[in-house]
Write an enzyme that holds these catalytic residues in place. Structure first.
Site, PDB file in Angstrom:
ATOM      1  N   ASP A 250       0.810  -1.218   0.000  1.00  0.00           N
ATOM      2  CA  ASP A 250       0.000   0.000   0.000  1.00  0.00           C
ATOM      3  C   ASP A 250       0.846   1.271   0.000  1.00  0.00           C
ATOM      4  O   ASP A 250       2.005   1.267   0.412  1.00  0.00           O
ATOM      5  CB  ASP A 250      -0.885   0.050   1.252  1.00  0.00           C
ATOM      6  CG  ASP A 250      -2.084  -0.874   1.153  1.00  0.00           C
ATOM      7  OD1 ASP A 250      -2.126  -1.701   0.219  1.00  0.00           O
ATOM      8  OD2 ASP A 250      -2.971  -0.781   2.024  1.00  0.00           O
TER       9      ASP A 250
ATOM     10  N   HIS B 133       3.687  -2.340   3.124  1.00  0.00           N
ATOM     11  CA  HIS B 133       3.674  -0.969   2.590  1.00  0.00           C
ATOM     12  C   HIS B 133       5.000  -0.678   1.901  1.00  0.00           C
ATOM     13  O   HIS B 133       6.067  -1.067   2.394  1.00  0.00           O
ATOM     14  CB  HIS B 133       3.455   0.048   3.709  1.00  0.00           C
ATOM     15  CG  HIS B 133       2.131  -0.122   4.415  1.00  0.00           C
ATOM     16  ND1 HIS B 133       1.922  -1.092   5.371  1.00  0.00           N
ATOM     17  CD2 HIS B 133       0.965   0.549   4.280  1.00  0.00           C
ATOM     18  CE1 HIS B 133       0.671  -1.013   5.805  1.00  0.00           C
ATOM     19  NE2 HIS B 133       0.065  -0.033   5.155  1.00  0.00           N
TER      20      HIS B 133
END
Length: 278
Positions: A99, A244
């Site tokens: 992400d 992430h």
């Protein structure tokens, strides 16, 4: 907003997401806080780590959004009330998701590791990062990764009105299409905070809502060994792993994937991505 501010902001917002969402809108679902309600059909993996879907440089064969033929209407989807948490299919299949990117400092290293092991993953991209790093989105297309919509500025959607949510999502899909060659078919709400508007608008735009099964908590920078342990201990058929590649210092994520990815592959897991709808 600078992406490196997410580290502190994320901690505060995650703590208050449930309360804010409940007060501001009915039907909020926090990813990971509910039982599995749906599964994603995974792309088949006939070989050890078969690559399919996008052909090399497919994104270059598509016209830019503003100059091509009229865009076809998105396929109408059923409006879900909860996000998808797992993938379907037989065997030891998992899916890796990243992400907040792309980020020029960390994303290339993650892509390098995935390429080394011939693995594809999903990247949920923020629009403001896409426009600054188009070459990385193009590389994702070249290497067969799937990208999803993670809004333009990574806001807490439960604090926005419907028009603001639509703007965050549409702008991001437009930017992704210009760099990747296709509009995203998947959407992930920032902080895992969902509401009815997000589900409805995502379906209108042809995007399924995807959450995750295992959170590496790498956004907290808990240490490389902790990230490795969370992935390896959480590994199981159908699991969707959340990591992430932006939003703060992601050096621990970069180092961790170099350890846990070959370990999972050696353990017999296959990394897959969803089938594309046609």
């Amino acid at each position: 907003m600078q992406k490196d501010q997410f580290f502190t902001r994320r901690r505060m917002l995650l703590a208050g997401a449930a309360a804010v969402g409940a007060a501001g809108t009915a039907g909020v679902v926090l990813a990971g806080g509910t039982e599995e309600t749906a599964r994603i059909p995974a792309a088949p993996a006939p070989g050890p780590q078969a690559r399919q879907a996008l052909k090399p440089s497919a994104f270059r064969l598509q016209p830019l959004t503003g100059y091509g033929p009229p865009r076809p209407a998105p396929r109408k989807l059923k409006v879900r009330t909860e996000p998808i948490l797992k993938i379907s299919g037989r065997g030891r299949h998992m899916m890796l998701t990243f992400d907040d990117g792309p980020n020029p400092e960390y994303t290339p290293h993650i892509l390098d590791t995935l390429a080394r092991y011939d693995v594809r993953a999903m990247f949920f991209l923020c629009g403001e990062c896409v426009v600054d790093n188009r070459e990385l989105v193009a590389r994702m297309a070249d290497e067969g990764h799937v990208v999803g919509n993670h809004t333009w500025t990574h806001p807490l959607l439960t604090t926005l009105n419907r028009r603001q949510i639509r703007d965050e999502m549409e702008r991001t899909s437009d930017a992704i299409e210009d760099s990747y060659g296709e509009r995203p078919q998947w959407f992930r709400a920032p902080y895992g905070a969902w509401n009815r508007a997000a589900f409805q608008l995502g379906a209108e735009m042809g995007m399924e809502p995807m959450a995750w099964t295992v959170d590496t908590t790498d956004w907290m920078t808990p240490g490389t060994s902790t990230i490795i342990d969370r992935v390896e201990s959480g590994a199981a058929p159908g699991v969707v792993v959340l990591s992430h590649d932006a939003g703060g210092d992601r050096s621990q994520t970069v180092h961790a994937i170099r350890e846990w990815l070959p370990h999972l592959l050696d353990s017999g897991y296959h990394m897959t991505v969803p089938r594309r709808r046609t």
